[in-house]
Design an enzyme around this catalytic site. Sequence first.
Site, PDB file in Angstrom:
ATOM      1  CG  HIS A   1       0.018   4.936  -6.920  1.00  0.00           C
ATOM      2  ND1 HIS A   1      -0.453   5.027  -5.628  1.00  0.00           N
ATOM      3  CD2 HIS A   1       0.811   3.832  -6.947  1.00  0.00           C
ATOM      4  CE1 HIS A   1       0.046   4.031  -4.912  1.00  0.00           C
ATOM      5  NE2 HIS A   1       0.809   3.293  -5.682  1.00  0.00           N
TER       6      HIS A   1
ATOM      7  CG  ASP B   1       4.635  -0.632 -11.301  1.00  0.00           C
ATOM      8  OD1 ASP B   1       5.523  -1.351 -10.825  1.00  0.00           O
ATOM      9  OD2 ASP B   1       3.524  -0.488 -10.776  1.00  0.00           O
TER      10      ASP B   1
END
Length: 451
Positions: free
Chosen positions: A329, A388
Site C-alpha cells: 500500500h 483489496d
Amino acid sequence: MTEKDVLEYVKNGEQLSRSVDGVDVAIYDQFGVKRGLRDLDGHGVLTGVTNISKIISSKEVDGQEVHVDGELWYRGYNVIDMVKDFGFKRFGFEEVAYLLLFGELPTKEELSEFRAVLGNLNHLPTNFTRDVIMKAPSRDVMNSMTKSVLTLASYDDYEVADLSIPNVLRQCLALISEFPMLAVYGYNAYNHYELDESMYIHRPDIKLSTAENFLRMLRPDKKYTELEAQVLDAALVLHMEHGGGNNSTFTTRVVSSAGSDTYSVIAAALSSLKGPKHGGANIKVMQMMEDIRAHIPDYNDTDALKDYLAKIVDKQAFDQRGLIYGMGHAIYAISDPRARAFKKFVEKLAVDKHMEKEYELYSNIEKIAPEVIAEKRRIYKGVSANVDFYSGFVYSMLGIPVELYTPLFAVARIVGWSAHRIEELINVDKIIRPAYMSIMKEREYVPIEDR
C-alpha cells in the site's frame, strides 16, 4: 480517410508523443519533484488539512520513525473499534455515514431520522431507469454511473450550482441513497441487453440497510442471508473513507475548489476511482488468483506457491507486470487495518459458503508474498495484504458479478467524497493549483510555408 488510415495515424502519433513527452526519470530527482506527489518512503506532499479521517502507518520512537500496524480513524474513532461494535450484530453503514457527514456518532433517534431522510431520497426520477440507465448500456458500469450522475443534474428541481452547504448536503445525501440503484440497474441493463439475460428491476425497501438493499436489488429472487448482508455492510464501512490524499478524494477536493457543482464533482471522483491502480485493484487480485489456481492445484504446497509468486514478481507469470496484486500500500507498511478488521468477516463467510480451501489459499499467499517481494525487490517499507486482497474474494462468494466490484467501492466511498466536498467548501475558498517544473526548450517560430 478510412478507419484503417485513422488507426495508422494514431499509431504514428504515439511515436511522436513519446519522442516529445518522454522525460528522463533523473530529472525528477534533479529538481526534487515527487512523482505521484509521494516520496520513496510513501510520504505524501501535504496539500491540505482535514478533520474527517486519519491514517497512521508509523510513529516516532526516540526521535526515529518506526513503522507500526496501520490505523484508520474516522472523526476521531478507530475504525476497528467501530466494526467490532456492530459486526455481526447490526448494520453500520448508515451510522458511520452520519458520523462522517456530521462529525458525531448519532443517537438512536438521530440515526432513525437520518435513515428516514435517506429512505425519502431512495428513488430515481420518473422514467430515469428507462430513459437514461437502459439507454446505451455498458459493461463498464462505472461509466454508466458517471453518465447517470451527470444526467441527474438535469432532474434537480433546485439550483444545481448553488454551493450553499444545505443545498450541497441535500445533493450528497440524494446521491448516497441513489448510488446502489445506479450501480445495480446499470449492471442489470448490461446483463440484459449485452448478455441476453432476463431483465428485472427491484425497487429498494426503505426499511432495509444499504447492504441489504444492494443484495435485494441484485438478486432475481431478492433473497439474502443475514450473514451475507452483514459481511457486505462491513466491506462498505471499511471502504467508506480513507484520508484526503487518495486519488479520488483528492479529485473531489480539486474539482470542488474550482467551484463546480456536486454532480460534476462526484462524476470526476467516479472517473478517478475506476482505474486499476485505485478502485479497480480487487479485480486484478481476482484475475491473479484465478491464474495461481490454474498452476498450483495444491493450495497448501507453500514451496510451489512461493516459486510461482517469485515468477510473478520476475515478470515470468500472470500479466508479466511483476506485481502481486493486493500486496502493499502507498501508506501502510506493517499492515492495513481494513484488511485486519475485514479478515474475520471473510473467514466466517468462507466457512458458511464451504470455501475454506479457497480461504486457505488466500491466507497462505498473504504470508508468503511479503517474503517473496522482500527477496526480489528493493523496498523502502514493509509489504502486507491490503483490503483489496480480500474484498474481491468476498464479492465472489456473495455472487456479485465482477463488473460491480468497483461500483460497489463507489457506493461506499461517495460518503467520504461528500464529507470532503463539504469540508473543502466550508474551509478553503481557493482553487487548487499545483506547480509543474517545465523542461521545455524555447524555439523560434517557423511559418508554415518554411517548415
